[in-house]
Design a protein around this motif. Structure first.
Motif, short mmCIF file in Angstrom:
data_model
loop_
_atom_site.label_atom_id
_atom_site.label_comp_id
_atom_site.label_asym_id
_atom_site.label_seq_id
_atom_site.Cartn_x
_atom_site.Cartn_y
_atom_site.Cartn_z
N GLU A 1 0.87 -1.18 0.00
CA GLU A 1 0.00 0.00 0.00
C GLU A 1 0.90 1.23 0.00
OE1 GLU A 1 -3.48 0.37 0.32
OE2 GLU A 1 -3.86 -1.78 0.17
N SER A 2 1.22 1.74 -1.17
CA SER A 2 2.15 2.86 -1.26
C SER A 2 1.62 4.12 -0.57
CB SER A 2 2.51 3.15 -2.71
OG SER A 2 1.33 3.43 -3.44
N SER A 3 0.31 4.29 -0.52
CA SER A 3 -0.26 5.49 0.10
C SER A 3 -0.02 5.53 1.60
CB SER A 3 -1.76 5.57 -0.19
OG SER A 3 -2.43 4.49 0.42
N GLN B 1 8.05 0.18 3.53
CA GLN B 1 6.92 -0.09 2.65
C GLN B 1 5.81 -0.73 3.47
OE1 GLN B 1 7.61 -2.90 -0.55
NE2 GLN B 1 6.31 -1.70 -1.89
N CYS B 2 4.59 -0.26 3.28
CA CYS B 2 3.43 -0.79 3.99
C CYS B 2 2.89 -2.00 3.23
CB CYS B 2 2.36 0.30 4.09
SG CYS B 2 0.83 -0.27 4.87
N TRP B 3 2.66 -3.11 3.94
CA TRP B 3 2.07 -4.32 3.36
C TRP B 3 0.82 -4.68 4.15
CZ3 TRP B 3 3.42 -7.48 -0.78
CH2 TRP B 3 4.56 -7.08 -1.47
N LYS B 4 -0.20 -5.14 3.45
CA LYS B 4 -1.44 -5.54 4.09
C LYS B 4 -1.82 -6.95 3.67
CE LYS B 4 -3.39 -1.02 4.79
NZ LYS B 4 -4.63 -0.31 5.00
N LEU B 5 -2.22 -7.75 4.67
CA LEU B 5 -2.81 -9.06 4.43
C LEU B 5 -4.29 -8.89 4.73
CD1 LEU B 5 -2.70 -12.14 3.89
CD2 LEU B 5 -2.27 -12.43 6.34
#
Length: 145
Positions: free
Chosen positions: A55-57, A64-68
């Motif tokens: 999620e670059s925003s 870097q933001c990562w979402k599961l």
């Protein structure tokens, strides 16, 4: 999507969601001899709703933001769960050792702390791992109507 995981622990977290999910029986005492130590949870993940993505925003400088994202379902009821973590970009010269676990977890757009307060459950701070968080979450969902 899952093979793009930036860290091995994130892939291991996704593996904990493979059905059938099992949990301890809802009893105050230990299971008697011959009784199962775990039962199938009425809440099961819908694997077609699994998503792991950056999620670059919501990324921070150098991270870097990562979402599961996944959905737990029981009959026609669904609960959307989002686990968020920030990992050091691989392009950084000296990556910092990161704690394994999720920075934030939300259920139906409520943060973990808000959601657990609404169902009178105990908290705790990040990092969060599904191995520890999923059993009480399944119990809370099972007990709630």
């Amino acid at each position: 999507d899952l093979l793009a995981a930036p860290r091995l622990w994130i892939l291991q977290e996704a593996l904990k969601l493979l059905p059938p999910l099992r949990r301890a029986p809802l009893k105050s005492s230990a299971p008697a001899e011959g009784e199962p130590s775990a039962v199938s949870s009425p809440w099961q993940p819908l694997v077609e709703h699994f998503a792991l993505c950056p999620e670059s925003s919501q990324s921070k400088p150098g991270k870097q933001c990562w979402k599961l994202k996944f959905v737990l379902a029981r009959g026609n009821q669904e609960r959307k769960v989002v686990c968020t973590t920030h990992v050091t970009d691989r392009g950084n010269a000296a990556p910092e050792p990161a704690a394994e676990g999720w920075d934030e977890i939300s259920v139906d757009d409520l943060s973990r702390s808000d959601w657990f307060k609404t169902v009178n459950a105990a908290g705790g701070g990040p990092p969060f791992l599904l191995e520890k968080l999923l059993p009480p979450l399944l119990d809370i969902l099972t007990l709630s109507k």
